[in-house]
Each structure stands twice: as structure tokens, then as C-alpha cells.
Design an enzyme around this catalytic site. Structure first.
Site, PDB file in Angstrom:
ATOM      1  N   MET A  76       0.805  -1.252   0.040  1.00  0.00           N
ATOM      2  CA  MET A  76       0.002  -0.006  -0.005  1.00  0.00           C
ATOM      3  C   MET A  76       0.872   1.374  -0.044  1.00  0.00           C
ATOM      4  O   MET A  76       0.193   2.286   0.091  1.00  0.00           O
ATOM      5  CB  MET A  76      -1.309   0.067   1.308  1.00  0.00           C
ATOM      6  CG  MET A  76      -1.794  -1.268   1.446  1.00  0.00           C
ATOM      7  SD  MET A  76      -2.672  -1.743  -0.171  1.00  0.00           S
ATOM      8  CE  MET A  76      -3.323  -3.149   0.393  1.00  0.00           C
ATOM      9  N   CYS A  77       1.917   1.167  -0.042  1.00  0.00           N
ATOM     10  CA  CYS A  77       2.931   2.246  -0.192  1.00  0.00           C
ATOM     11  C   CYS A  77       2.808   2.792  -1.754  1.00  0.00           C
ATOM     12  O   CYS A  77       2.815   2.077  -2.673  1.00  0.00           O
ATOM     13  CB  CYS A  77       4.513   2.106   0.194  1.00  0.00           C
ATOM     14  SG  CYS A  77       4.668   2.334   1.850  1.00  0.00           S
ATOM     15  N   HIS A  78       2.927   4.098  -1.719  1.00  0.00           N
ATOM     16  CA  HIS A  78       2.509   4.769  -3.223  1.00  0.00           C
ATOM     17  C   HIS A  78       3.832   4.988  -3.752  1.00  0.00           C
ATOM     18  O   HIS A  78       5.311   5.237  -3.095  1.00  0.00           O
ATOM     19  CB  HIS A  78       2.181   6.159  -3.169  1.00  0.00           C
ATOM     20  CG  HIS A  78       0.686   6.028  -2.656  1.00  0.00           C
ATOM     21  ND1 HIS A  78       0.464   5.807  -1.507  1.00  0.00           N
ATOM     22  CD2 HIS A  78      -0.242   6.268  -3.684  1.00  0.00           C
ATOM     23  CE1 HIS A  78      -1.027   6.264  -1.131  1.00  0.00           C
ATOM     24  NE2 HIS A  78      -1.371   6.182  -2.730  1.00  0.00           N
ATOM     25  N   MET A 114       8.003   5.967   5.444  1.00  0.00           N
ATOM     26  CA  MET A 114       8.257   4.578   5.377  1.00  0.00           C
ATOM     27  C   MET A 114       9.726   4.400   4.383  1.00  0.00           C
ATOM     28  O   MET A 114      10.288   3.675   4.610  1.00  0.00           O
ATOM     29  CB  MET A 114       7.266   4.026   4.593  1.00  0.00           C
ATOM     30  CG  MET A 114       5.928   3.763   5.471  1.00  0.00           C
ATOM     31  SD  MET A 114       6.306   3.175   7.071  1.00  0.00           S
ATOM     32  CE  MET A 114       6.733   1.578   6.541  1.00  0.00           C
ATOM     33  N   GLU A 115       9.886   5.504   3.529  1.00  0.00           N
ATOM     34  CA  GLU A 115      11.082   5.303   2.771  1.00  0.00           C
ATOM     35  C   GLU A 115      12.087   5.773   3.471  1.00  0.00           C
ATOM     36  O   GLU A 115      13.196   5.004   3.357  1.00  0.00           O
ATOM     37  CB  GLU A 115      11.056   6.439   1.593  1.00  0.00           C
ATOM     38  CG  GLU A 115      10.043   6.280   0.756  1.00  0.00           C
ATOM     39  CD  GLU A 115       8.613   6.151   0.851  1.00  0.00           C
ATOM     40  OE1 GLU A 115       7.927   5.546   0.260  1.00  0.00           O
ATOM     41  OE2 GLU A 115       8.243   6.755   1.903  1.00  0.00           O
ATOM     42  N   ASP A 129      25.104  -7.944   7.011  1.00  0.00           N
ATOM     43  CA  ASP A 129      25.445  -8.812   5.734  1.00  0.00           C
ATOM     44  C   ASP A 129      27.018  -8.961   5.513  1.00  0.00           C
ATOM     45  O   ASP A 129      27.779 -10.100   5.351  1.00  0.00           O
ATOM     46  CB  ASP A 129      24.825  -8.637   4.493  1.00  0.00           C
ATOM     47  CG  ASP A 129      25.100  -9.571   3.509  1.00  0.00           C
ATOM     48  OD1 ASP A 129      24.968 -10.622   3.637  1.00  0.00           O
ATOM     49  OD2 ASP A 129      25.623  -9.301   2.234  1.00  0.00           O
TER      50      ASP A 129
END
Length: 165
Positions: A76-78, A114-115, A129
């Protein structure tokens, strides 16, 4: 009490929030997070002797790439036109910590929180990693939104306290 879900329609189908009627504003988000590492990892990162390469440069690129792909990872993120993105690292050798700070800017109809959070997460995961052959006991912690500006909900600055419901 009936709830009104923003990511579901009246029939229960998943939907992306309609932002087409929202005013475009300048938006910024800054997220932060820390990875705790042992002395051997910190030494190798700082001296750029990790066999996989320059850890912080690779993690910086990974964080920026993650910001641009957030809409592909989080439902649902644009998809957004990112206008500025930076990932910076602040190592604290004495404490055995590397702090990552991701800043994202755009002019648009939805925010970039969110980004910024995704950029921090992926940058820290990349450090893990690249260094896991040295020590798998690294801990990612304190990942959170530090601040955001713009949009209908206004500005936010992390205070360290959570609102009680």
C-alpha cells in the site's frame, strides 16, 4: 463499534489510499537506527579491511536503493518521486555502535516516513551482511522516525516518549 479501515474498501478488499485530492507539499523524513558491533567488526569497518569491501559505502548505496524501492516492499505504499536521499553513518568506536541516519525529501501528496525507515533498515542489514563472517552477534536497535515535516498531519519530532491511549 464499526471501524473504518483506510486500506480496505467496504467489501473488505485491500486498496491503496486515494491521495489524488491531497495538496502537494514539500515533505521530509529523517529516520535513525543503530547496529551494535564487537571490537573486531568495528576495527575492520573503520580500517576498511572487511573482505567484502568498503562496508559503509556499500551500505550507503544499499540504503539509498531501498528508499527508491520502498513501494515495492511495503504493501500500500505509493511509488514516489524521491527528490533527495542521503544515508550517513556515525560510528562510535568506544561504544561499539554505528548509527545510520537516512534523510528523504520529496514534493508530493504523501509522506516519506516509510522510505526513510526502509533506508535505515536496509543500510544496517547491509552492514550485518558484510560483517557476519567476522561476528554474527551484531544487534540492530533503536530504529525509529526522528522527524518528519509537511503534509496534513504536520510536523513530528521524536521525543522518546510514546503517547498513551
Amino acid at each position: 463499534m464499526e471501524r473504518e479501515w483506510t486500506h480496505f474498501d467496504k467489501d473488505g478488499n485491500a486498496v491503496m489510499v486515494d491521495v489524488s485530492g491531497k495538496q502537494e507539499t514539500n515533505r521530509t523524513a529523517v529516520a535513525v537506527g543503530t547496529i551494535r558491533v564487537g571490537a573486531q567488526v568495528m576495527d575492520a569497518v573503520m580500517k576498511r579491511t572487511v573482505k567484502k569491501g568498503d562496508v559503509l559505502t556499500v551500505a550507503q548505496v544499499a540504503g539509498i536503493m531501498a528508499v527508491k524501492k520502498t513501494w515495492e516492499l511495503i504493501p500500500m505504499c505509493h511509488p514516489l518521486m524521491i527528490q533527495k536521499c542521503s544515508v550517513e553513518f556515525f560510528p562510535n568506536v568506544e561504544r561499539g555502535e554505528i548509527q545510520a541516519v537516512c534523510t528523504v525529501k520529496t514534493a508530493g501528496q504523501t509522506g516519506v516516513e516509510m522510505e526513510a525507515l526502509t533506508g535505515v533498515h536496509v543500510a544496517l542489514l547491509t552492514i550485518y551482511d558484510m560483517c557476519k563472517a567476522i561476528d554474527k552477534g551484531m544487534v540492530m536497535t533503536e530504529i525509529h522516525l526522528l522527524e518528519k515535516t509537511g503534509g496534513k498531519s504536520g510536523d513530528f519530532h521524536f521525543s522518546g516518549e510514546h503517547e498513551k491511549e
